[in-house]
Design a protein around this motif. Sequence first.
Motif, PDB file in Angstrom:
ATOM      1  N   MET A 182      32.774 -36.073  -4.759  1.00  0.00           N
ATOM      2  CA  MET A 182      32.472 -37.272  -3.989  1.00  0.00           C
ATOM      3  C   MET A 182      31.019 -37.223  -3.498  1.00  0.00           C
ATOM      4  SD  MET A 182      34.340 -38.711  -0.565  1.00  0.00           S
ATOM      5  CE  MET A 182      33.724 -40.167   0.264  1.00  0.00           C
ATOM      6  N   THR A 183      30.287 -38.309  -3.694  1.00  0.00           N
ATOM      7  CA  THR A 183      28.893 -38.383  -3.287  1.00  0.00           C
ATOM      8  C   THR A 183      28.769 -38.413  -1.770  1.00  0.00           C
ATOM      9  OG1 THR A 183      28.357 -39.595  -5.298  1.00  0.00           O
ATOM     10  CG2 THR A 183      26.750 -39.664  -3.515  1.00  0.00           C
ATOM     11  N   GLN A 184      27.939 -37.530  -1.227  1.00  0.00           N
ATOM     12  CA  GLN A 184      27.726 -37.520   0.213  1.00  0.00           C
ATOM     13  C   GLN A 184      26.808 -38.667   0.612  1.00  0.00           C
ATOM     14  OE1 GLN A 184      27.180 -33.590   2.164  1.00  0.00           O
ATOM     15  NE2 GLN A 184      26.992 -32.805   0.074  1.00  0.00           N
ATOM     16  N   SER A 185      26.958 -39.143   1.838  1.00  0.00           N
ATOM     17  CA  SER A 185      26.112 -40.226   2.323  1.00  0.00           C
ATOM     18  C   SER A 185      24.682 -39.739   2.472  1.00  0.00           C
ATOM     19  CB  SER A 185      26.630 -40.732   3.672  1.00  0.00           C
ATOM     20  OG  SER A 185      26.417 -39.757   4.669  1.00  0.00           O
ATOM     21  N   ILE A 186      23.750 -40.673   2.369  1.00  0.00           N
ATOM     22  CA  ILE A 186      22.334 -40.324   2.507  1.00  0.00           C
ATOM     23  C   ILE A 186      22.058 -39.737   3.888  1.00  0.00           C
ATOM     24  CG2 ILE A 186      20.036 -41.349   2.743  1.00  0.00           C
ATOM     25  CD1 ILE A 186      20.665 -43.111   0.369  1.00  0.00           C
ATOM     26  N   SER A 187      22.655 -40.298   4.898  1.00  0.00           N
ATOM     27  CA  SER A 187      22.412 -39.799   6.259  1.00  0.00           C
ATOM     28  C   SER A 187      22.875 -38.357   6.409  1.00  0.00           C
ATOM     29  CB  SER A 187      23.104 -40.694   7.289  1.00  0.00           C
ATOM     30  OG  SER A 187      24.501 -40.698   7.074  1.00  0.00           O
ATOM     31  N   HIS A 188      24.002 -38.023   5.764  1.00  0.00           N
ATOM     32  CA  HIS A 188      24.517 -36.653   5.840  1.00  0.00           C
ATOM     33  C   HIS A 188      23.599 -35.693   5.073  1.00  0.00           C
ATOM     34  CE1 HIS A 188      27.400 -33.459   6.434  1.00  0.00           C
ATOM     35  NE2 HIS A 188      27.467 -33.236   5.118  1.00  0.00           N
ATOM     36  N   LEU A 189      23.154 -36.099   3.887  1.00  0.00           N
ATOM     37  CA  LEU A 189      22.235 -35.284   3.099  1.00  0.00           C
ATOM     38  C   LEU A 189      20.906 -35.082   3.847  1.00  0.00           C
ATOM     39  CD1 LEU A 189      22.798 -36.884  -0.428  1.00  0.00           C
ATOM     40  CD2 LEU A 189      23.416 -34.547   0.233  1.00  0.00           C
ATOM     41  N   HIS A 190      20.455 -36.149   4.486  1.00  0.00           N
ATOM     42  CA  HIS A 190      19.200 -36.090   5.244  1.00  0.00           C
ATOM     43  C   HIS A 190      19.317 -35.091   6.390  1.00  0.00           C
ATOM     44  CE1 HIS A 190      16.032 -38.222   7.893  1.00  0.00           C
ATOM     45  NE2 HIS A 190      15.421 -37.448   7.022  1.00  0.00           N
ATOM     46  N   LYS A 191      20.409 -35.135   7.095  1.00  0.00           N
ATOM     47  CA  LYS A 191      20.640 -34.212   8.212  1.00  0.00           C
ATOM     48  C   LYS A 191      20.665 -32.765   7.721  1.00  0.00           C
ATOM     49  CE  LYS A 191      23.854 -33.289  12.021  1.00  0.00           C
ATOM     50  NZ  LYS A 191      25.124 -33.718  12.684  1.00  0.00           N
ATOM     51  N   GLN A 192      21.341 -32.550   6.574  1.00  0.00           N
ATOM     52  CA  GLN A 192      21.403 -31.196   6.012  1.00  0.00           C
ATOM     53  C   GLN A 192      20.018 -30.718   5.566  1.00  0.00           C
ATOM     54  OE1 GLN A 192      24.536 -31.928   2.975  1.00  0.00           O
ATOM     55  NE2 GLN A 192      25.654 -30.242   3.940  1.00  0.00           N
ATOM     56  N   ALA A 193      19.241 -31.627   4.974  1.00  0.00           N
ATOM     57  CA  ALA A 193      17.902 -31.273   4.507  1.00  0.00           C
ATOM     58  C   ALA A 193      17.002 -30.875   5.673  1.00  0.00           C
ATOM     59  CB  ALA A 193      17.289 -32.436   3.735  1.00  0.00           C
ATOM     60  N   LEU A 194      17.089 -31.634   6.758  1.00  0.00           N
ATOM     61  CA  LEU A 194      16.294 -31.315   7.947  1.00  0.00           C
ATOM     62  C   LEU A 194      16.658 -29.937   8.491  1.00  0.00           C
ATOM     63  CD1 LEU A 194      16.335 -34.759   9.783  1.00  0.00           C
ATOM     64  CD2 LEU A 194      14.300 -33.576   8.922  1.00  0.00           C
TER      65      LEU A 194
END
Length: 557
Positions: free
Chosen positions: A1-13
């Motif tokens: 399942m594709t993760q939301s952009i906001s979740h990916l962004h938070k993880q990247a930060l």
Amino acid sequence: MTQSISHLHKQALQALNNKQYQQAHGLLIAILQQDKYFADAYFLLGVIASEHGNNEKGIQLFEQALKIAEHFESQSQNLKESPTTINKIEYLAHLAKAYSLIIEPIKAKHYADLTTQEIDKTNSEICNQNNNKHHKISSLTLDTLGVAYSKIGLHNQAVPLFEQAIEFDENNPNYYFNLGTSQVFIGDFEGAQHSHEKVIQLAPSFTKSYTALSALGKVSSSAYNLASMEMLFEKLIKADEKLHIGHAIAREYEALNDYDNAFKYLSVAKQAKLDSINYNFADDKAMFESLFDSFAKTDFLETGHFQEQKTSNSEAIFIVGMPRSGTTLVERILSQHSDVTTAGELEYFSLLMKKMSQTTTQRILDKETIEAAQQINFEELGKAYIDKTRVLTGGTAKFIDKMPLNILYAGFILKALPKAKIICLDRSPLDTIMSNFRQLFSANSYNYNYAYSLETTAQYYRYFKKLADFWLEKHPDNFYQINYQELVNEPELHAKKLVEFCELDWQQACLHINSNAAPVATASAIQVRQPINNKSIDNWKKYDKYLSEVKSIINRS
């Protein structure tokens, strides 16, 4: 399942904050695969590139992020992924810093000024709305902007930004260190002492601040005394950290007139650094010999673009010599003149010549670069150099570039700027050599690797002196040697000769260097704010017992 952009962004930060760069990179690419217009993904990829020293790639990514941010800013504010004003400010600040790091001062200042304007605009809106819920400039952005200004020599503009960053985050030692560094440049030594003491309070192993305090003569007056520094010295493993704390300890022992212990810590710290790098004096020797060979050729001196220049900019005064030989004193004398501005120690000429020579060797100047540079357009080089200085110059008839090792480029400088004036300091050999050995230069600059050993410093001095005499013979109208000892013992006589050589009228103010308020980008920042004196003559005698081999080297024919 594709993760939301906001979740990916938070993880990247989070990954980026933990310096997990590979993980952060993967997450940001995943974001862009879902939305190629997500500006912050480009920005964070730029941060990763810059963290790895690839500032050119970082600039490309920051500019892409800014372009998208400005596009969405001009559109409907109802767009879900529309960047905020704060994002734009952050992108601009990092662009300014990245350009400052690749020695592009005009672009760096352009983006730094744009960032400042956006911050002022945002702060004005906050005041009008009496609401900072959606608008908060981060401490990191303020510090980043301060670094951009400081890197291009605008320390007076950098200081308030570092102070604001500290207001938002008073527990970050890096902000205090950056503030303290700029405070030294503008002559606020009391403020610098407080800043660096705060660094050590927050991070006791932040060795660069011990070095800064020792240069101010303030370590022992703080809570961080000699004994604690010696304990830290023994614990440290990294060569650069050992180098910094070793220099600080040596300064403290010098203050106690214990020159044996001072020499011991200097030697151990420098040897640790020397063991960690691949340095061979033969490389420096080859560079010097290539300069002699190239400029002995009459076809190089008399043909090409050099002869085509009928007129040339006459603003530049280059003050050169071995480091720690009195170059800053001459700078302060001349910059007291109403027609002279000091631009500090600029790397522009050397980096421009390297770029135009198109060599890819690690060193900025080596045999390959010297040979390739003979084919470049020197008129274009001169123009490019003058253009780069314009962030700091243009308000007076003359300006000073006080990069000591521009001595290596004197012949090239006079091909690019035939009306330039070059002043070379000549200080006694033993004082020069010992002063270079005692100085902590940039730990990651190949230019100063000779100074990790007394013997190689002596060898370097011999070639420097031979080169200075060579330039004087080749260019007697544009190259002037002045003896440091004679200058400090008879300052008015020799200051008048300097002013005359620079084709300026004499002004008595030139002798009052202690009233010169211009920033000082040098290890002599404290000394040159005092009246002209001869206190540093024969300082080498304190270390005489360690200089037998040095004396043997400099006395060779």
